[in-house]
Scaffold this motif. Structure first.
Motif, PDB file in Angstrom:
ATOM      1  N   LYS A  33       0.813  -1.220   0.000  1.00  0.00           N
ATOM      2  CA  LYS A  33       0.000   0.000   0.000  1.00  0.00           C
ATOM      3  C   LYS A  33       0.846   1.269   0.000  1.00  0.00           C
ATOM      4  CE  LYS A  33      -4.009  -2.068   2.155  1.00  0.00           C
ATOM      5  NZ  LYS A  33      -5.021  -1.976   3.184  1.00  0.00           N
ATOM      6  N   PHE A  34       2.149   1.101  -0.201  1.00  0.00           N
ATOM      7  CA  PHE A  34       3.062   2.246  -0.115  1.00  0.00           C
ATOM      8  C   PHE A  34       3.884   2.368  -1.382  1.00  0.00           C
ATOM      9  CE2 PHE A  34       7.051   4.282   0.852  1.00  0.00           C
ATOM     10  CZ  PHE A  34       6.653   5.392   1.564  1.00  0.00           C
ATOM     11  N   PRO A  35       4.120   3.539  -1.878  1.00  0.00           N
ATOM     12  CA  PRO A  35       3.494   4.799  -1.495  1.00  0.00           C
ATOM     13  C   PRO A  35       2.050   4.932  -1.946  1.00  0.00           C
ATOM     14  CG  PRO A  35       5.091   5.197  -3.245  1.00  0.00           C
ATOM     15  CD  PRO A  35       5.133   3.736  -2.912  1.00  0.00           C
ATOM     16  N   GLY A  36       1.578   3.969  -2.729  1.00  0.00           N
ATOM     17  CA  GLY A  36       0.164   3.952  -3.084  1.00  0.00           C
ATOM     18  C   GLY A  36      -0.266   5.178  -3.864  1.00  0.00           C
ATOM     19  N   ALA A  37      -1.395   5.731  -3.456  1.00  0.00           N
ATOM     20  CA  ALA A  37      -2.009   6.845  -4.180  1.00  0.00           C
ATOM     21  C   ALA A  37      -1.267   8.161  -3.998  1.00  0.00           C
ATOM     22  CB  ALA A  37      -3.456   7.007  -3.728  1.00  0.00           C
ATOM     23  N   HIS A  38      -0.219   8.168  -3.196  1.00  0.00           N
ATOM     24  CA  HIS A  38       0.460   9.425  -2.885  1.00  0.00           C
ATOM     25  C   HIS A  38       1.965   9.382  -3.156  1.00  0.00           C
ATOM     26  CE1 HIS A  38      -3.352  10.455  -1.102  1.00  0.00           C
ATOM     27  NE2 HIS A  38      -3.296   9.330  -0.433  1.00  0.00           N
ATOM     28  N   PRO A  39       2.377   8.953  -4.367  1.00  0.00           N
ATOM     29  CA  PRO A  39       3.821   8.868  -4.625  1.00  0.00           C
ATOM     30  C   PRO A  39       4.516  10.226  -4.575  1.00  0.00           C
ATOM     31  CG  PRO A  39       2.615   8.504  -6.660  1.00  0.00           C
ATOM     32  CD  PRO A  39       1.602   8.539  -5.538  1.00  0.00           C
ATOM     33  N   LYS A  40       3.850  11.265  -5.038  1.00  0.00           N
ATOM     34  CA  LYS A  40       4.456  12.596  -5.035  1.00  0.00           C
ATOM     35  C   LYS A  40       4.671  13.081  -3.601  1.00  0.00           C
ATOM     36  CE  LYS A  40       3.897  17.171  -7.084  1.00  0.00           C
ATOM     37  NZ  LYS A  40       3.020  18.017  -7.913  1.00  0.00           N
ATOM     38  N   LEU A  41       3.689  12.860  -2.742  1.00  0.00           N
ATOM     39  CA  LEU A  41       3.808  13.253  -1.337  1.00  0.00           C
ATOM     40  C   LEU A  41       4.936  12.480  -0.654  1.00  0.00           C
ATOM     41  CD1 LEU A  41       2.794  14.750   1.202  1.00  0.00           C
ATOM     42  CD2 LEU A  41       1.164  12.870   1.517  1.00  0.00           C
ATOM     43  N   MET A  42       5.012  11.175  -0.908  1.00  0.00           N
ATOM     44  CA  MET A  42       6.066  10.371  -0.281  1.00  0.00           C
ATOM     45  C   MET A  42       7.444  10.822  -0.763  1.00  0.00           C
ATOM     46  SD  MET A  42       4.668   8.514   1.919  1.00  0.00           S
ATOM     47  CE  MET A  42       3.340   9.681   2.105  1.00  0.00           C
ATOM     48  N   TYR A  43       7.542  11.178  -2.047  1.00  0.00           N
ATOM     49  CA  TYR A  43       8.807  11.696  -2.548  1.00  0.00           C
ATOM     50  C   TYR A  43       9.155  13.012  -1.854  1.00  0.00           C
ATOM     51  CZ  TYR A  43      12.125  14.174  -5.407  1.00  0.00           C
ATOM     52  OH  TYR A  43      13.205  14.897  -5.814  1.00  0.00           O
ATOM     53  N   GLN A  44       8.172  13.889  -1.693  1.00  0.00           N
ATOM     54  CA  GLN A  44       8.418  15.182  -1.036  1.00  0.00           C
ATOM     55  C   GLN A  44       8.831  14.989   0.421  1.00  0.00           C
ATOM     56  OE1 GLN A  44       4.635  17.033  -1.862  1.00  0.00           O
ATOM     57  NE2 GLN A  44       5.398  18.041  -3.713  1.00  0.00           N
ATOM     58  N   LEU A  45       8.265  13.996   1.085  1.00  0.00           N
ATOM     59  CA  LEU A  45       8.589  13.750   2.495  1.00  0.00           C
ATOM     60  C   LEU A  45       9.914  13.008   2.684  1.00  0.00           C
ATOM     61  CD1 LEU A  45       5.078  12.684   3.818  1.00  0.00           C
ATOM     62  CD2 LEU A  45       6.254  14.848   4.259  1.00  0.00           C
ATOM     63  N   LEU A  46      10.175  12.002   1.842  1.00  0.00           N
ATOM     64  CA  LEU A  46      11.343  11.136   2.029  1.00  0.00           C
ATOM     65  C   LEU A  46      12.491  11.406   1.059  1.00  0.00           C
ATOM     66  CD1 LEU A  46       9.478   7.717   2.458  1.00  0.00           C
ATOM     67  CD2 LEU A  46      10.387   9.190   4.272  1.00  0.00           C
ATOM     68  N   GLY A  47      12.159  11.919  -0.120  1.00  0.00           N
ATOM     69  CA  GLY A  47      13.165  12.074  -1.157  1.00  0.00           C
ATOM     70  C   GLY A  47      13.632  10.719  -1.652  1.00  0.00           C
ATOM     71  N   TYR A  48      14.480  10.735  -2.642  1.00  0.00           N
ATOM     72  CA  TYR A  48      14.997   9.471  -3.165  1.00  0.00           C
ATOM     73  C   TYR A  48      15.801   8.741  -2.101  1.00  0.00           C
ATOM     74  CZ  TYR A  48      13.713  11.074  -7.849  1.00  0.00           C
ATOM     75  OH  TYR A  48      13.032  11.502  -8.952  1.00  0.00           O
ATOM     76  N   LYS A  49      16.569   9.472  -1.315  1.00  0.00           N
ATOM     77  CA  LYS A  49      17.404   8.847  -0.283  1.00  0.00           C
ATOM     78  C   LYS A  49      16.552   8.018   0.673  1.00  0.00           C
ATOM     79  CE  LYS A  49      20.835   9.951   3.253  1.00  0.00           C
ATOM     80  NZ  LYS A  49      21.598  11.013   3.924  1.00  0.00           N
ATOM     81  N   GLY A  50      15.441   8.580   1.116  1.00  0.00           N
ATOM     82  CA  GLY A  50      14.557   7.872   2.033  1.00  0.00           C
ATOM     83  C   GLY A  50      13.868   6.679   1.388  1.00  0.00           C
ATOM     84  N   LEU A  51      13.441   6.844   0.146  1.00  0.00           N
ATOM     85  CA  LEU A  51      12.796   5.729  -0.553  1.00  0.00           C
ATOM     86  C   LEU A  51      13.774   4.586  -0.774  1.00  0.00           C
ATOM     87  CD1 LEU A  51      10.632   7.647  -3.186  1.00  0.00           C
ATOM     88  CD2 LEU A  51       9.817   6.369  -1.201  1.00  0.00           C
ATOM     89  N   PHE A  52      15.020   4.917  -1.176  1.00  0.00           N
ATOM     90  CA  PHE A  52      16.018   3.872  -1.380  1.00  0.00           C
ATOM     91  C   PHE A  52      16.377   3.186  -0.057  1.00  0.00           C
ATOM     92  CE2 PHE A  52      17.442   6.270  -5.371  1.00  0.00           C
ATOM     93  CZ  PHE A  52      16.698   5.445  -6.207  1.00  0.00           C
ATOM     94  N   LYS A  53      16.461   3.950   1.018  1.00  0.00           N
ATOM     95  CA  LYS A  53      16.745   3.392   2.339  1.00  0.00           C
ATOM     96  C   LYS A  53      15.650   2.404   2.742  1.00  0.00           C
ATOM     97  CE  LYS A  53      19.024   3.541   6.321  1.00  0.00           C
ATOM     98  NZ  LYS A  53      20.280   2.829   6.443  1.00  0.00           N
ATOM     99  N   LEU A  54      14.410   2.788   2.491  1.00  0.00           N
ATOM    100  CA  LEU A  54      13.268   1.935   2.808  1.00  0.00           C
ATOM    101  C   LEU A  54      13.330   0.602   2.059  1.00  0.00           C
ATOM    102  CD1 LEU A  54      10.486   1.954   4.309  1.00  0.00           C
ATOM    103  CD2 LEU A  54       9.520   2.781   2.171  1.00  0.00           C
TER     104      LEU A  54
END
Length: 182
Positions: A87-108
């Motif tokens: 369910k992640f980032p789901g319907a809010h990929p832009k918001l998740m990118y703004q909150l985590l950035g690529y660094k956070g998404l890659f870390k996840l």
């Protein structure tokens, strides 16, 4: 989306109105539908509730705007869905990118599956009728690092490698992307 194309081919009026404030989205859809149906754009904002799925958002907004404008409406909502976190980032990929950035998404995604699906829900509604839903998907995987391409690309396009092309979406021409895309 084959059933949606079939529906459009059988429309008597052969005219649709796309609800979007995104000119790039409008141009892309207009190009895809060029030989099938006339698409105009109504600049209005869809209602997106965090607890709703992309399917609920597309259906509800299509019906609302068909009544509001008394026109045949199409509207889409899309999301990015990681295999590791369904369910992640789901319907809010832009918001998740703004909150985590690529660094956070890659870390996840460290140590997790990098498989991903970009899913689009398209709502279609004629005035005073029930809305219809069409789903399109593009499967792929998340790259090891983001592309340095410019800001004209959505954040996911810089990290999404489409299975059908084995290329980053941002490295594909819009025509090639449209051949394999959701």
């Amino acid at each position: 989306f084959i059933s949606f194309i079939y529906l459009c081919c059988n429309m008597e009026k052969r005219k649709l109105s796309l609800i979007t404030t995104n000119l790039e989205k409008y141009n892309e859809i207009k190009m895809l539908m060029l030989d099938i149906v006339d698409v105009d754009r109504i600049e209005d904002n869809k209602v997106e509730l965090k607890e709703e799925s992309i399917e609920q958002t597309a259906l509800g907004n299509a019906q609302f705007f068909a009544r509001k404008y008394n026109k045949t409406i199409i509207i889409d909502d899309a999301g990015l869905f990681f295999e590791a976190f369904p369910k992640f980032p789901g319907a809010h990929p832009k918001l998740m990118y703004q909150l985590l950035g690529y660094k956070g998404l890659f870390k996840l995604l460290e140590g997790e599956s990098r498989k991903v699906v970009f899913r689009c829900a398209l709502g279609y509604c004629e005035p005073n009728k029930d809305p219809q839903l069409f789903i399109g998907e593009m499967a792929g995987k998340i790259a090891d690092k983001p592309s340095t391409k410019g800001n004209e690309y959505m954040p996911y396009e810089r990290i999404f490698i489409a299975d059908a092309s084995n290329k980053l979406v941002c490295d594909m021409s819009r025509e090639d992307k449209n051949k394999i895309s959701h």
